[in-house]
Design an enzyme around this catalytic site. Structure first.
Site, PDB file in Angstrom:
ATOM      1  N   TYR A  28       0.932  -1.165  -0.057  1.00  0.00           N
ATOM      2  CA  TYR A  28      -0.093  -0.028  -0.045  1.00  0.00           C
ATOM      3  C   TYR A  28       0.816   1.102   0.025  1.00  0.00           C
ATOM      4  O   TYR A  28       1.839   1.146   0.242  1.00  0.00           O
ATOM      5  CB  TYR A  28      -0.939  -0.098   1.206  1.00  0.00           C
ATOM      6  CG  TYR A  28      -0.169  -0.052   2.787  1.00  0.00           C
ATOM      7  CD1 TYR A  28      -0.209   1.026   3.219  1.00  0.00           C
ATOM      8  CD2 TYR A  28       0.154  -1.317   2.977  1.00  0.00           C
ATOM      9  CE1 TYR A  28       0.294   0.847   4.599  1.00  0.00           C
ATOM     10  CE2 TYR A  28       0.810  -1.353   4.122  1.00  0.00           C
ATOM     11  CZ  TYR A  28       0.810  -0.243   5.260  1.00  0.00           C
ATOM     12  OH  TYR A  28       1.452  -0.394   6.522  1.00  0.00           O
ATOM     13  N   TRP A  69      -6.381  -8.180   7.563  1.00  0.00           N
ATOM     14  CA  TRP A  69      -5.538  -9.182   8.224  1.00  0.00           C
ATOM     15  C   TRP A  69      -6.442 -10.499   8.828  1.00  0.00           C
ATOM     16  O   TRP A  69      -6.151 -11.675   9.101  1.00  0.00           O
ATOM     17  CB  TRP A  69      -4.712  -8.751   9.404  1.00  0.00           C
ATOM     18  CG  TRP A  69      -3.743  -7.744   8.819  1.00  0.00           C
ATOM     19  CD1 TRP A  69      -3.375  -6.565   9.062  1.00  0.00           C
ATOM     20  CD2 TRP A  69      -2.394  -8.036   8.090  1.00  0.00           C
ATOM     21  NE1 TRP A  69      -2.529  -6.116   8.336  1.00  0.00           N
ATOM     22  CE2 TRP A  69      -1.516  -6.928   7.987  1.00  0.00           C
ATOM     23  CE3 TRP A  69      -1.906  -9.269   7.438  1.00  0.00           C
ATOM     24  CZ2 TRP A  69      -0.495  -6.813   7.126  1.00  0.00           C
ATOM     25  CZ3 TRP A  69      -0.648  -9.321   6.726  1.00  0.00           C
ATOM     26  CH2 TRP A  69       0.018  -8.249   6.480  1.00  0.00           C
ATOM     27  N   ASP A 117       1.409   4.638   2.109  1.00  0.00           N
ATOM     28  CA  ASP A 117       1.468   4.847   3.086  1.00  0.00           C
ATOM     29  C   ASP A 117       1.241   6.944   3.104  1.00  0.00           C
ATOM     30  O   ASP A 117       1.392   7.246   2.226  1.00  0.00           O
ATOM     31  CB  ASP A 117       2.384   4.637   4.176  1.00  0.00           C
ATOM     32  CG  ASP A 117       2.046   4.527   5.633  1.00  0.00           C
ATOM     33  OD1 ASP A 117       0.962   5.020   5.901  1.00  0.00           O
ATOM     34  OD2 ASP A 117       2.954   4.562   6.517  1.00  0.00           O
TER      35      ASP A 117
END
Length: 506
Positions: free
Chosen positions: A77, A471, A79
């Protein structure tokens, strides 16, 4: 997630053991790495943020987002600050985490080189996209490499601060990446940027350990220890070592917390962790800087119960060096090992505990003997310092700008040559071979829930289905809505919901 749930750290609630993993020393490891981006050779300036977005164009076209999960179970990703970030899939062993981390380097490097090709078509053939696996840029910005360890809920935040933090600060003796600064060479890249010892903040300050309570597992049993103090390592040995040794220290802390007894680590608590961290970073001998203790008498008392460590002087007993403190931790872990050898061995599927202890003692013994240069094949900062000293000797002096350039080149995973040259010549240790890195780019660890996430992502991409995940959750949004929750990070066996998801993708 709720914040700082320390109410579960006392009384009977803290002793409830609901799973075999909770009861033993098994652990989940992970590393999150933020990368720096720069462009050189363009006919006009190119912003790093623009380049990062260009890197992620293939990701956006596939996942409709700059935040996605891959078939190897990892997260990729953009950030804050347009830093590309790679978070490894859950692994049970430091070696597996290292392989995942190296896979992340390859994935990031390929994205950078693809963006470079596109930029060359519009900005000139001399364009180079540089992707830095380090922690500071020339403008004074800092970005992180964060370690994650799943720990038992009964380990309190106070124990983390007093028992673990002195170890994390002084382990930089062999895990520091090194950095050229205006004031000279330092062991670590992060020391000048960390504001607090322990905090739940992420943006207004930079703590050494973040206490935000996001376990990504059963919150009644586990917390996720989020370590911020570590550097981004190029050395494979250093990445493996910092995970492996920290695991053993955590095992001692957990077992003592479980039994309600003192570990001995609490006597190493530092009077001023921030000041000690900066002193450690500037001590290139490992034996000079004296660190003020919160309770020198307690440190001396614990020392009298140990053997086999660094004896030291009376001054060392009051104000030890980072080497003294590391020997203290090693001695306590070795004593613990004698009583828990089998349980510790079972917890690590790929790494022998004896090997970890042997590597740890060998490094400390080398520093004590004044043979730091012998560590240049495994410790990043020593490898750099040796190169810079050799360059000085050959040329009779090297400019600050040249040293900074070499420093950055060492960390450039896309267009750098210095680190790769050292690795090819065997001047740096290689722990993971090329085949294993290539497999880790597409395959998740087989013995954690990452295997389920990776299989789901791969199947969804093959079928062209719309999906999302994080997750602990897998979600199929089209052609029909289905979800599966994966709360146990140790469990790689498909649940009924997970099997239903996979059938829908066939």
């Amino acid at each position: 997630m709720p914040q700082l749930r320390d109410s579960a750290n006392s009384g009977a609630a803290a002793r409830v053991q609901r799973s075999p993993q909770f009861e033993g020393f098994a652990r989940i490891f992970g590393v999150e790495t933020e990368y720096g981006v720069a462009v050189t050779g363009a006919d006009r300036p190119v912003e790093a943020g623009q380049t990062a977005m260009m890197m992620f164009q293939p990701i956006v076209s596939r996942a409709r987002s700059t935040n996605t999960y891959l078939s190897n179970g990892s997260r990729l990703y953009l950030d804050v600050g347009s830093h590309p970030e790679y978070a490894t899939a859950e692994a049970r062993d430091p070696h597996g985490t290292l392989a995942q981390d190296l896979a992340g380097e390859r994935i990031m490097a390929r994205l950078a080189l693809q963006a470079q090709q596109r930029l060359q078509a519009t900005r000139g053939e001399r364009v180079r996209v540089h992707m830095f696996k380090n922690n500071a840029d020339s403008a004074g910005h800092s970005f992180g490499c964060h370690e994650n360890y799943l720990v038992r809920r009964f380990v309190s935040l106070e124990q983390v601060e007093h028992e673990l933090l002195p170890f994390l600060i002084t382990r930089q003796l062999y895990t520091g990446a090194g950095r050229v600064t205006d004031e000279g060479f330092e062991i670590t890249q992060r020391a000048d940027y960390l504001d607090e010892a322990v905090s739940s903040a992420t943006t207004r300050s930079r703590p050494m350990v973040n206490t935000r309570d996001e376990p990504h597992a059963d919150p009644e049993e586990f917390r996720r220890l989020h370590v911020i103090i570590g550097d981004s390592n190029r050395s494979q040995w250093a990445t493996w070592m910092k995970l492996a040794v920290t695991h053993l220290v955590l095992c001692v802390i957990e077992e003592c917390a479980r039994l309600g007894v003192a570990s001995g680590f609490e006597a190493c608590a530092l009077a001023d962790p921030g000041e000690s961290n900066r002193a450690v970073s500037r001590d290139l001998t490992g034996r000079s800087a004296r660190l003020a203790l919160a309770d020198p008498d307690a440190y001396r008392a614990v020392g009298r119960t140990l053997s086999g460590g660094c004896a030291g002087s009376s001054q060392a007993a009051c104000e030890p060096t980072m080497l003294d403190i590391q020997y203290r931790y090693l001695s306590i872990v070795e004593r613990f090992m004698r009583d828990h050898e089998q349980a510790l061995a079972v917890a690590l599927p790929s790494t022998g505990v004896g090997r970890i202890l042997g590597e740890w003692r060998a490094v400390l013994d080398a520093v004590r003997a004044g043979e730091i240069e012998s560590l240049s094949d495994r410790v990043d900062w020593v490898a750099k310092m040796r190169l810079f000293e050799a360059l000085h000797a050959r040329r009779g002096g090297v400019s600050q700008a040249k040293l900074e350039q070499l420093d950055m080149d060492y960390h450039d995973i896309a267009n750098g040559s210095l680190y790769e040259s050292l690795l090819r010549r065997g001047a740096l240790r290689r722990l993971v071979d090329e085949d294993e890195i290539e497999r880790a780019m597409t395959e998740a660890p087989h013995d954690t829930r990452a295997a389920l996430r990776g299989a789901f992502v791969a199947a969804a991409l093959r079928s062209g289905a719309q999906f999302s995940c994080d997750w602990t959750r897998l979600v199929l949004t089209n052609p029909e809505h289905r979800e599966a929750v994966l709360l146990d990070p140790f469990n790689a066996t498909p649940t009924a919901d997970c099997q239903s998801l996979m059938r829908a993708l066939e």
